[in-house]
Motif scaffolding. Structure first.
Motif, PDB file in Angstrom:
ATOM      1  N   GLN A 194       0.885  -1.169   0.000  1.00 27.04           N
ATOM      2  CA  GLN A 194       0.000   0.000   0.000  1.00 27.04           C
ATOM      3  C   GLN A 194       0.919   1.214   0.000  1.00 27.04           C
ATOM      4  O   GLN A 194       2.105   1.081  -0.231  1.00 27.04           O
ATOM      5  CB  GLN A 194      -0.877   0.003   1.248  1.00 27.04           C
ATOM      6  CG  GLN A 194      -1.774  -1.209   1.317  1.00 27.04           C
ATOM      7  CD  GLN A 194      -2.579  -1.242   2.600  1.00 27.04           C
ATOM      8  OE1 GLN A 194      -2.418  -0.417   3.490  1.00 27.04           O
ATOM      9  NE2 GLN A 194      -3.452  -2.222   2.695  1.00 27.04           N
ATOM     10  N   VAL A 205       6.322  -5.478  10.707  1.00 32.54           N
ATOM     11  CA  VAL A 205       5.203  -5.360  11.642  1.00 32.54           C
ATOM     12  C   VAL A 205       4.004  -6.096  11.034  1.00 32.54           C
ATOM     13  O   VAL A 205       3.732  -5.954   9.839  1.00 32.54           O
ATOM     14  CB  VAL A 205       4.838  -3.877  11.873  1.00 32.54           C
ATOM     15  CG1 VAL A 205       3.676  -3.766  12.859  1.00 32.54           C
ATOM     16  CG2 VAL A 205       6.040  -3.110  12.365  1.00 32.54           C
ATOM     17  N   ALA A 206       3.303  -6.876  11.858  1.00 31.15           N
ATOM     18  CA  ALA A 206       2.130  -7.620  11.367  1.00 31.15           C
ATOM     19  C   ALA A 206       1.142  -6.656  10.722  1.00 31.15           C
ATOM     20  O   ALA A 206       0.909  -5.552  11.221  1.00 31.15           O
ATOM     21  CB  ALA A 206       1.460  -8.367  12.514  1.00 31.15           C
ATOM     22  N   GLY A 207       0.578  -7.058   9.597  1.00 28.46           N
ATOM     23  CA  GLY A 207      -0.348  -6.183   8.876  1.00 28.46           C
ATOM     24  C   GLY A 207       0.432  -5.181   8.042  1.00 28.46           C
ATOM     25  O   GLY A 207       1.658  -5.236   7.954  1.00 28.46           O
ATOM     26  N   HIS A 208      -0.303  -4.260   7.396  1.00 32.30           N
ATOM     27  CA  HIS A 208       0.383  -3.168   6.713  1.00 32.30           C
ATOM     28  C   HIS A 208      -0.491  -1.921   6.759  1.00 32.30           C
ATOM     29  O   HIS A 208      -1.525  -1.926   7.403  1.00 32.30           O
ATOM     30  CB  HIS A 208       0.777  -3.535   5.272  1.00 32.30           C
ATOM     31  CG  HIS A 208      -0.201  -4.403   4.560  1.00 32.30           C
ATOM     32  ND1 HIS A 208       0.151  -5.490   3.822  1.00 32.30           N
ATOM     33  CD2 HIS A 208      -1.545  -4.357   4.509  1.00 32.30           C
ATOM     34  CE1 HIS A 208      -0.914  -6.066   3.343  1.00 32.30           C
ATOM     35  NE2 HIS A 208      -1.961  -5.396   3.723  1.00 32.30           N
ATOM     36  N   LEU A 222       0.200  -2.226  22.205  1.00 36.73           N
ATOM     37  CA  LEU A 222      -0.287  -2.265  20.828  1.00 36.73           C
ATOM     38  C   LEU A 222      -0.336  -3.724  20.408  1.00 36.73           C
ATOM     39  O   LEU A 222       0.637  -4.440  20.572  1.00 36.73           O
ATOM     40  CB  LEU A 222       0.669  -1.507  19.907  1.00 36.73           C
ATOM     41  CG  LEU A 222       0.794  -0.021  20.192  1.00 36.73           C
ATOM     42  CD1 LEU A 222       2.054   0.537  19.537  1.00 36.73           C
ATOM     43  CD2 LEU A 222      -0.425   0.717  19.685  1.00 36.73           C
ATOM     44  N   GLU A 223      -1.469  -4.156  19.884  1.00 42.57           N
ATOM     45  CA  GLU A 223      -1.606  -5.573  19.572  1.00 42.57           C
ATOM     46  C   GLU A 223      -1.079  -5.931  18.190  1.00 42.57           C
ATOM     47  O   GLU A 223      -1.782  -6.473  17.363  1.00 42.57           O
ATOM     48  CB  GLU A 223      -3.061  -6.001  19.692  1.00 42.57           C
ATOM     49  CG  GLU A 223      -3.455  -6.254  21.114  1.00 42.57           C
ATOM     50  CD  GLU A 223      -4.563  -7.283  21.242  1.00 42.57           C
ATOM     51  OE1 GLU A 223      -5.102  -7.705  20.209  1.00 42.57           O
ATOM     52  OE2 GLU A 223      -4.873  -7.650  22.383  1.00 42.57           O
ATOM     53  N   LYS A 224       0.147  -5.554  17.929  1.00 42.59           N
ATOM     54  CA  LYS A 224       0.742  -5.969  16.664  1.00 42.59           C
ATOM     55  C   LYS A 224       2.135  -6.469  16.968  1.00 42.59           C
ATOM     56  O   LYS A 224       2.921  -5.771  17.610  1.00 42.59           O
ATOM     57  CB  LYS A 224       0.816  -4.781  15.695  1.00 42.59           C
ATOM     58  CG  LYS A 224      -0.443  -4.566  14.888  1.00 42.59           C
ATOM     59  CD  LYS A 224      -0.266  -3.361  13.995  1.00 42.59           C
ATOM     60  CE  LYS A 224      -1.528  -3.037  13.229  1.00 42.59           C
ATOM     61  NZ  LYS A 224      -1.800  -3.965  12.133  1.00 42.59           N
ATOM     62  N   HIS A 225       2.426  -7.682  16.516  1.00 43.61           N
ATOM     63  CA  HIS A 225       3.765  -8.181  16.783  1.00 43.61           C
ATOM     64  C   HIS A 225       4.717  -7.782  15.653  1.00 43.61           C
ATOM     65  O   HIS A 225       4.287  -7.351  14.585  1.00 43.61           O
ATOM     66  CB  HIS A 225       3.757  -9.689  17.003  1.00 43.61           C
ATOM     67  CG  HIS A 225       3.311 -10.471  15.813  1.00 43.61           C
ATOM     68  ND1 HIS A 225       2.000 -10.830  15.602  1.00 43.61           N
ATOM     69  CD2 HIS A 225       4.000 -10.959  14.756  1.00 43.61           C
ATOM     70  CE1 HIS A 225       1.909 -11.509  14.483  1.00 43.61           C
ATOM     71  NE2 HIS A 225       3.103 -11.600  13.939  1.00 43.61           N
ATOM     72  N   PRO A 228       8.486 -13.630  17.872  1.00 44.83           N
ATOM     73  CA  PRO A 228       8.508 -12.229  17.438  1.00 44.83           C
ATOM     74  C   PRO A 228       8.356 -11.270  18.628  1.00 44.83           C
ATOM     75  O   PRO A 228       7.858 -11.667  19.672  1.00 44.83           O
ATOM     76  CB  PRO A 228       7.286 -12.124  16.523  1.00 44.83           C
ATOM     77  CG  PRO A 228       6.992 -13.512  16.093  1.00 44.83           C
ATOM     78  CD  PRO A 228       7.390 -14.380  17.240  1.00 44.83           C
ATOM     79  N   LEU A 233       4.815 -10.443  21.058  1.00 46.06           N
ATOM     80  CA  LEU A 233       3.876 -11.550  20.860  1.00 46.06           C
ATOM     81  C   LEU A 233       3.938 -12.439  22.097  1.00 46.06           C
ATOM     82  O   LEU A 233       5.020 -12.793  22.550  1.00 46.06           O
ATOM     83  CB  LEU A 233       4.253 -12.369  19.628  1.00 46.06           C
ATOM     84  CG  LEU A 233       3.185 -13.387  19.211  1.00 46.06           C
ATOM     85  CD1 LEU A 233       2.080 -12.706  18.419  1.00 46.06           C
ATOM     86  CD2 LEU A 233       3.792 -14.505  18.376  1.00 46.06           C
TER      87      LEU A 233
END
Lengths: 164, 394
Positions: free
Chosen positions: B186, B210-213, B262-265, B308, B311
């Motif tokens: 993106q 980072v998980a997601g984008h 923050l819930e992103k590993h 990670p 996590l």
């Protein structure tokens, strides 16, 4: 590419989530709400993530597995299992150290047949719990093949549960 | 609407007009009359009727010209032609000039006329509604695209910032030269990498995913950069050695990220290179595919991995040590690279990468072999870091 699909069934407090297709971040919020709902209602004795039919899980969903396992641990339900025989997925699970937090099995069918001797102990040992969970998983799969247990669509469940 | 609807009858035959008036009034229409084309135009302008009944054969202006003028001046008002000389050519010409309907005289059942007008009014109302609806859609669309433009401008600015934070491509630090590419799926990427000197002897590098984008993930890459630079500063000002020790650094970053709730590993490979000896000390928090190291044609995967950052889980971080011979290379890419050929399994893809690295001595030949260009459309972000130990000083 197969459409992502996650279904759920339960047997005696052991909950099985069956992932199929390529499950990406679009599915994660619904799965998350569904599992949060399970924990909020209590009575989670074990969590089994069955990835046998999954083509891929993205990082968001892998993160969700780890967070849900942690939540299960906080609720004193200390059995979390992953059923997976996809090499790609297994490599990723190992690279993230999942084998230290989850019981990872490749095939639930290969479990000892006579588990009827396992009596409900007040504090089941890890191996007993493992057997119970595998047995629950096996039973559900057998039933679903004969059409007697319907795995419910997680997203559809959520939609019917949403208060309007 | 039916109560107040007005109809204008333009006809030179006063008997006909009276008969029509009678039937329309019975249906609660307001009725206006005109006896020729010129007064018909005047009456239409004055009374703004909802519909016009027009006779084609009248003294004075030609009926077809009146029709044309009415359609031109009152495009939303249905004009129904009622004419005694109904040749097919008249009908076609009337419809061509914009008549909504054509009824031939004598009108045996005047109720039929009312139905024709009712139908025309309904159609006019629908057209009007449709136009209002399109208009409001158009306006909503304009507001949306204005909002979207603003979002895009924000993203563009953030993207520029993200790219400005990247280190210089081809930077040489001591005996090592570093190259990098970032391909976001993106506008913004959840992948990030950096390399920098540590004192006179060492250099350090990392690649994080980072998980997601998108914006949320890009935001976390910015937090990570800040945390790392905090350790760099502690090293240069207070000789704090954490940044030289990958395992300790990963632990510290993990704790700091967890504190953010923050819930992103984040998967991260962090390495420290000794410029004098080529010794590489590294830590791996779940970075996959495993980094590849090539000495000559010999390529190995650094398979020590682990949990990670940020996590939950009991696994520790992977750590290890190896070394780069002169001419030795190291290649790290985020997992988006495995998506490039979805038909192949990961293992085949990883073996493919190893073969590519065995033959490549710079990043551009790696990218060429991967057929990866700036314009490639990606399902996941890809970050690539390539480094080479130079053969000699200079």
């Amino acid at each position: 590419m197969a459409k992502a699909h996650v279904t759920h069934a339960e047997s005696d407090g052991v909950h099985v989530l069956r992932y199929s297709g390529k499950v990406d971040y679009m599915s994660a919020p619904a799965i998350r709400r569904f599992l949060d709902g399970l924990f909020d209602r209590g009575k989670v004795r074990g969590l089994i993530f069955d990835l046998s039919d999954a083509e891929a899980l993205d990082s968001t969903n892998l993160g969700l597995l780890a967070r849900m396992r942690e939540r299960a641990e906080r609720c004193h339900c200390n059995g979390s299992m992953i059923v997976s025989r996809n090499e790609d997925i297994n490599d990723v699970l190992r690279s993230m150290g999942f084998e230290q937090s989850f019981e990872i099995v490749s095939d639930a069918q290969g479990v000892a047949e006579n588990c009827s001797d396992c009596v409900d102990a007040p504090c089941p040992s890890t191996s007993e719990l493992r057997e119970t969970m595998l047995e629950a998983h096996k039973a559900l799969m057998r039933l679903s093949e004969s059409g007697r247990v319907q795995f419910a669509d997680v997203v559809a469940c959520l939609e019917s549960e949403q208060p309007h | 609407m039916r109560e107040s609807a007005a109809v204008l009858i333009v006809d030179d035959d006063s008997w006909g007009r009276r008969a029509f008036r009678h039937v329309f009034e019975r249906h609660h229409y307001q009725v206006f009359e005109a006896e020729d084309g010129a007064s018909g135009m005047l009456a239409a302008a004055e009374h703004q009727p909802n519909a016009v009944l027009l006779d084609l054969r009248m003294p004075g202006l030609d009926g077809l010209d009146v029709l044309g003028a009415l359609v031109r001046d009152f495009p939303d008002t249905p004009v129904i032609v009622v004419s005694g000389v109904g040749t097919m050519q008249d009908v076609v010409e009337a419809l061509r000039r914009g008549a909504w309907d054509f009824i031939s005289k004598p009108v045996l059942d005047p109720e039929f006329l009312v139905h024709a007008v009712d139908r025309a009014l309904e159609k006019a109302a629908l057209l009007r509604e449709n136009r209002d609806y399109s208009e409001s859609l158009k306006q909503a669309n304009q507001r949306l695209s204005a909002a979207l433009d603003e979002l895009r401008a924000d993203e563009q600015a953030a993207r520029q910032l993200q790219f400005q934070l990247l280190p210089e491509d081809g930077l040489r630090i001591g005996m090592h030269r570093f190259y990098r590419r970032l391909f976001p799926s993106q506008t913004l990427s959840g992948d990030f990498l950096e390399y920098f000197p540590l004192g006179d002897r060492h250099s350090a590098f990392y690649l994080a995913d980072v998980a997601g984008h998108g914006a949320a993930s890009a935001f976390i890459t910015a937090i990570l950069t800040t945390l790392v630079s905090k350790h760099r500063e502690a090293f240069s000002t207070r000789d704090d050695p954490t940044i030289l020790r990958p395992a300790e650094l990963l632990q510290s970053l993990d704790a700091d990220l967890r504190a953010q709730r923050l819930e992103k590993h984040v998967t991260m490979f962090y390495g420290v290179l000794d410029s004098a000896t080529g010794r590489l000390v590294y830590g791996n928090a779940g970075a996959f595919p495993f980094p590849l190291i090539a000495n000559g044609d010999d390529v190995v995967e650094l398979q020590n991995s682990g949990r990670p950052l940020n996590l939950p889980g009991s696994a520790g971080f992977g750590a290890g040590e190896t070394s780069l011979a002169p001419g030795g290379r190291l290649l790290i890419a985020s997992d988006g690279i495995l998506e490039l050929s979805p038909k192949e399994g990961h293992r085949a893809r990883r073996e493919g990468l190893a073969r590519i690295l065995a033959k490549s001595h710079d990043l551009s030949s790696v990218l060429e072999a991967l057929a990866l260009e700036e314009a490639t459309t990606l399902t996941d972000d890809i970050a690539i870091l390539f480094l080479r130990r130079e053969e000699s000083h200079g």
